[in-house]
Design a protein around this motif. Structure first.
Motif, PDB file in Angstrom:
ATOM      1  N   LYS A 256       0.822  -1.212   0.000  1.00  0.00           N
ATOM      2  CA  LYS A 256       0.000   0.000   0.000  1.00  0.00           C
ATOM      3  C   LYS A 256       0.855   1.261   0.000  1.00  0.00           C
ATOM      4  N   SER A 257       1.983   1.218   0.719  1.00  0.00           N
ATOM      5  CA  SER A 257       2.871   2.379   0.789  1.00  0.00           C
ATOM      6  C   SER A 257       3.895   2.392  -0.344  1.00  0.00           C
ATOM      7  N   LYS A 258       3.812   1.398  -1.212  1.00  0.00           N
ATOM      8  CA  LYS A 258       4.724   1.267  -2.354  1.00  0.00           C
ATOM      9  C   LYS A 258       6.180   1.201  -1.915  1.00  0.00           C
ATOM     10  N   THR A 259       6.407   0.504  -0.798  1.00  0.00           N
ATOM     11  CA  THR A 259       7.765   0.332  -0.289  1.00  0.00           C
ATOM     12  C   THR A 259       8.121  -1.153  -0.163  1.00  0.00           C
ATOM     13  N   MET A 260       7.435  -1.981  -0.935  1.00  0.00           N
ATOM     14  CA  MET A 260       7.661  -3.414  -0.853  1.00  0.00           C
ATOM     15  C   MET A 260       9.063  -3.762  -1.362  1.00  0.00           C
ATOM     16  N   PRO A 261       9.864  -4.475  -0.535  1.00  0.00           N
ATOM     17  CA  PRO A 261      11.199  -4.889  -0.989  1.00  0.00           C
ATOM     18  C   PRO A 261      11.096  -5.847  -2.174  1.00  0.00           C
ATOM     19  N   THR A 262      12.156  -5.908  -2.946  1.00  0.00           N
ATOM     20  CA  THR A 262      12.213  -6.852  -4.055  1.00  0.00           C
ATOM     21  C   THR A 262      12.914  -8.143  -3.649  1.00  0.00           C
ATOM     22  N   ALA A 263      13.489  -8.162  -2.442  1.00  0.00           N
ATOM     23  CA  ALA A 263      14.167  -9.376  -1.975  1.00  0.00           C
ATOM     24  C   ALA A 263      14.004  -9.507  -0.468  1.00  0.00           C
ATOM     25  N   LEU A 264      13.643 -10.712  -0.022  1.00  0.00           N
ATOM     26  CA  LEU A 264      13.521 -11.024   1.396  1.00  0.00           C
ATOM     27  C   LEU A 264      14.591 -12.050   1.745  1.00  0.00           C
ATOM     28  N   LEU A 265      15.511 -11.676   2.620  1.00  0.00           N
ATOM     29  CA  LEU A 265      16.542 -12.598   3.076  1.00  0.00           C
ATOM     30  C   LEU A 265      16.152 -13.071   4.467  1.00  0.00           C
ATOM     31  N   CYS A 266      15.788 -14.325   4.573  1.00  0.00           N
ATOM     32  CA  CYS A 266      15.226 -14.852   5.812  1.00  0.00           C
ATOM     33  C   CYS A 266      16.298 -15.518   6.666  1.00  0.00           C
ATOM     34  N   ALA A 267      16.089 -15.453   7.988  1.00  0.00           N
ATOM     35  CA  ALA A 267      17.086 -15.951   8.935  1.00  0.00           C
ATOM     36  C   ALA A 267      17.237 -17.458   8.884  1.00  0.00           C
ATOM     37  N   ASN A 268      16.192 -18.180   8.457  1.00  0.00           N
ATOM     38  CA  ASN A 268      16.337 -19.620   8.242  1.00  0.00           C
ATOM     39  C   ASN A 268      15.302 -20.090   7.221  1.00  0.00           C
ATOM     40  N   ASP A 269      15.356 -21.354   6.861  1.00  0.00           N
ATOM     41  CA  ASP A 269      14.491 -21.886   5.814  1.00  0.00           C
ATOM     42  C   ASP A 269      13.023 -21.902   6.217  1.00  0.00           C
ATOM     43  N   MET A 270      12.736 -22.189   7.492  1.00  0.00           N
ATOM     44  CA  MET A 270      11.340 -22.219   7.925  1.00  0.00           C
ATOM     45  C   MET A 270      10.682 -20.859   7.713  1.00  0.00           C
ATOM     46  N   ILE A 271      11.400 -19.786   8.049  1.00  0.00           N
ATOM     47  CA  ILE A 271      10.863 -18.438   7.841  1.00  0.00           C
ATOM     48  C   ILE A 271      10.681 -18.187   6.349  1.00  0.00           C
ATOM     49  N   ALA A 272      11.667 -18.615   5.563  1.00  0.00           N
ATOM     50  CA  ALA A 272      11.606 -18.384   4.117  1.00  0.00           C
ATOM     51  C   ALA A 272      10.431 -19.111   3.481  1.00  0.00           C
ATOM     52  N   ILE A 273      10.170 -20.340   3.905  1.00  0.00           N
ATOM     53  CA  ILE A 273       9.037 -21.095   3.361  1.00  0.00           C
ATOM     54  C   ILE A 273       7.729 -20.369   3.672  1.00  0.00           C
ATOM     55  N   GLY A 274       7.606 -19.885   4.917  1.00  0.00           N
ATOM     56  CA  GLY A 274       6.424 -19.103   5.280  1.00  0.00           C
ATOM     57  C   GLY A 274       6.311 -17.832   4.453  1.00  0.00           C
ATOM     58  N   ALA A 275       7.451 -17.184   4.187  1.00  0.00           N
ATOM     59  CA  ALA A 275       7.440 -15.949   3.398  1.00  0.00           C
ATOM     60  C   ALA A 275       7.028 -16.219   1.955  1.00  0.00           C
ATOM     61  N   VAL A 276       7.507 -17.307   1.376  1.00  0.00           N
ATOM     62  CA  VAL A 276       7.118 -17.659   0.006  1.00  0.00           C
ATOM     63  C   VAL A 276       5.616 -17.904  -0.068  1.00  0.00           C
ATOM     64  N   HIS A 277       5.074 -18.636   0.884  1.00  0.00           N
ATOM     65  CA  HIS A 277       3.633 -18.899   0.899  1.00  0.00           C
ATOM     66  C   HIS A 277       2.841 -17.600   1.069  1.00  0.00           C
ATOM     67  N   ALA A 278       3.368 -16.685   1.876  1.00  0.00           N
ATOM     68  CA  ALA A 278       2.697 -15.393   2.071  1.00  0.00           C
ATOM     69  C   ALA A 278       2.667 -14.594   0.771  1.00  0.00           C
ATOM     70  N   MET A 279       3.792 -14.586   0.035  1.00  0.00           N
ATOM     71  CA  MET A 279       3.844 -13.858  -1.234  1.00  0.00           C
ATOM     72  C   MET A 279       2.863 -14.477  -2.239  1.00  0.00           C
ATOM     73  N   GLN A 280       2.848 -15.791  -2.289  1.00  0.00           N
ATOM     74  CA  GLN A 280       1.949 -16.473  -3.224  1.00  0.00           C
ATOM     75  C   GLN A 280       0.486 -16.222  -2.874  1.00  0.00           C
ATOM     76  N   GLU A 281       0.186 -16.142  -1.580  1.00  0.00           N
ATOM     77  CA  GLU A 281      -1.182 -15.866  -1.139  1.00  0.00           C
ATOM     78  C   GLU A 281      -1.635 -14.485  -1.598  1.00  0.00           C
ATOM     79  N   LEU A 282      -0.678 -13.549  -1.698  1.00  0.00           N
ATOM     80  CA  LEU A 282      -0.993 -12.185  -2.130  1.00  0.00           C
ATOM     81  C   LEU A 282      -0.932 -12.036  -3.640  1.00  0.00           C
ATOM     82  N   GLY A 283      -0.642 -13.129  -4.323  1.00  0.00           N
ATOM     83  CA  GLY A 283      -0.582 -13.071  -5.785  1.00  0.00           C
ATOM     84  C   GLY A 283       0.730 -12.546  -6.321  1.00  0.00           C
TER      85      GLY A 283
END
Length: 357
Positions: A256-283
């Motif tokens: 909404k604020s047009k400040t979405m990062p283009t890359a998410l570097l996650c502290a571990n794989d479990m966080i990254a898997i959750g982040a990928v699912h979150a991005m996919q949920e938002l299209g």
């Protein structure tokens, strides 16, 4: 030569009695947890734990409760059942595998203890059978203090306590995350965010520091430490489902604020898997619109779609190096403490791509 730090000096420093200091350091109770923590902090700051024969009335191994031991030469592996630190874990379990295989090569047994209580922990010690201790993951300061007080040789894996001097074994978290961040910057990413709670563990903090250092080297970023909230999303949990919703809610605000990062570097794989699912949920396309990276290279990281770019942590090797370090410590107790860093390997998979112009 500096003078020996005494309990009386610690007491004077805190404005309490020597009796209180003695009780706090003995691990036998008699003082509140808050007081014990203050005493431990002060003792560490004054250098009490670093000197030889730090405890005037330290308990000898022969005085400890005896329990039967199946093997006369065994190593105690302490892994308190917190933060999903279990034998079944895709991360911690592999470290245990490394410890077990290396001990077997040496003809030694392994006794796994998940106890968190200091009093109960003492009952697992057999003076005739325990060579030393390997701590895996987060362990409380009182427990480590008790092991130190006893004088049992000790090595910690993926954890360190700044108050208790011990040998430690880590992956080179800082350097690996630094290189991963540099890789994404090289692929054109200018808006990057670290996802994870940096207070969760020393490994998470080192990974964030590597990430931040790579960013701060970019002259056009202007990323002062005081503005790190723009590049840090602290999330907590254990399974990837725990991270999906917090990341999704955060992403909605950033979009909404047009400040979405283009890359998410996650502290571990479990966080990254959750982040990928979150991005996919938002299209959002991964990696078309947002690149996502993990850390650890657990089995699920390459089974998912898209396969996760991550850092391979040689988990079995961490366990093996811990055993080798413990055996060296037993053989040469006067050697300086060591912090061993095992190199991680960057694995570039389908979850990362160049930034869209």
């Amino acid at each position: 030569m500096s003078n020996k730090v005494t309990m009386q000096q610690i007491a004077d420093h805190l404005g309490v009695s020597k009796f209180v200091v003695s009780k706090a350091l003995s691990g036998k109770g008699g003082v509140s947890e808050a007081t014990q923590e203050r005493v431990i902090q002060a003792a560490a700051q004054l250098g009490y734990f670093s000197q030889k024969n730090a405890y005037v009335k330290s308990m000898k191994l022969e005085q400890l409760p005896k329990v039967p031991a199946a093997n006369k030469q065994s190593v105690l592996v302490l892994m308190p059942n917190i933060r999903f630190q279990t034998k079944e874990s895709l991360y911690w379990g592999r470290i245990l595998d490394g410890i077990s295989s290396r001990l077997e090569e040496e003809g030694c047994g392994m006794v796994i203890v998940s106890e968190q209580s200091v009093d109960h922990f003492l009952h697992f010690l057999n003076p005739n059978g325990i060579l030393g201790l390997i701590g895996v993951g987060e362990i409380s300061t009182p427990l480590l203090l008790e092991v130190h007080r006893i004088g049992l040789p000790m090595v910690l894996v993926d954890h360190e306590d700044m108050l208790i001097p011990t040998d430690t074994v880590f992956t080179n978290n800082y350097e690996s995350m630094y290189r991963l961040t540099k890789h994404l910057i090289g692929k054109g990413h200018k808006r990057l965010c670290f996802v994870g709670n940096i207070n969760y563990s020393r490994s998470f903090k080192d990974r964030f520091l590597g990430f931040r250092s790579a960013l701060e080297e970019q002259a056009d970023y202007g990323l002062a430490f005081g503005h790190r909230e723009e590049n840090l999303l602290p999330v907590e949990g254990f399974e990837h489902e725990d991270f999906q919703e917090p990341v999704r809610q955060w992403a909605v605000k950033r979009l909404k604020s047009k400040t979405m990062p283009t890359a998410l570097l996650c502290a571990n794989d479990m966080i990254a898997i959750g982040a990928v699912h979150a991005m996919q949920e938002l299209g959002l396309s991964v990696p078309g619109e947002v690149s996502v990276t993990g850390f650890d290279n657990i089995d699920d990281s390459y089974r998912m779609t898209p396969a996760l770019t991550t850092v391979h942590v040689p988990k079995e090797t961490l366990g093996k190096r811990a055993v080798e370090r413990l055996l060296s410590r037993i053989a040469s107790k006067q050697e300086p403490m060591e912090k061993l860093l095992v190199a991680g390997e960057l694995l570039y998979r389908e979850s990362t791509a160049g930034a869209q112009s």
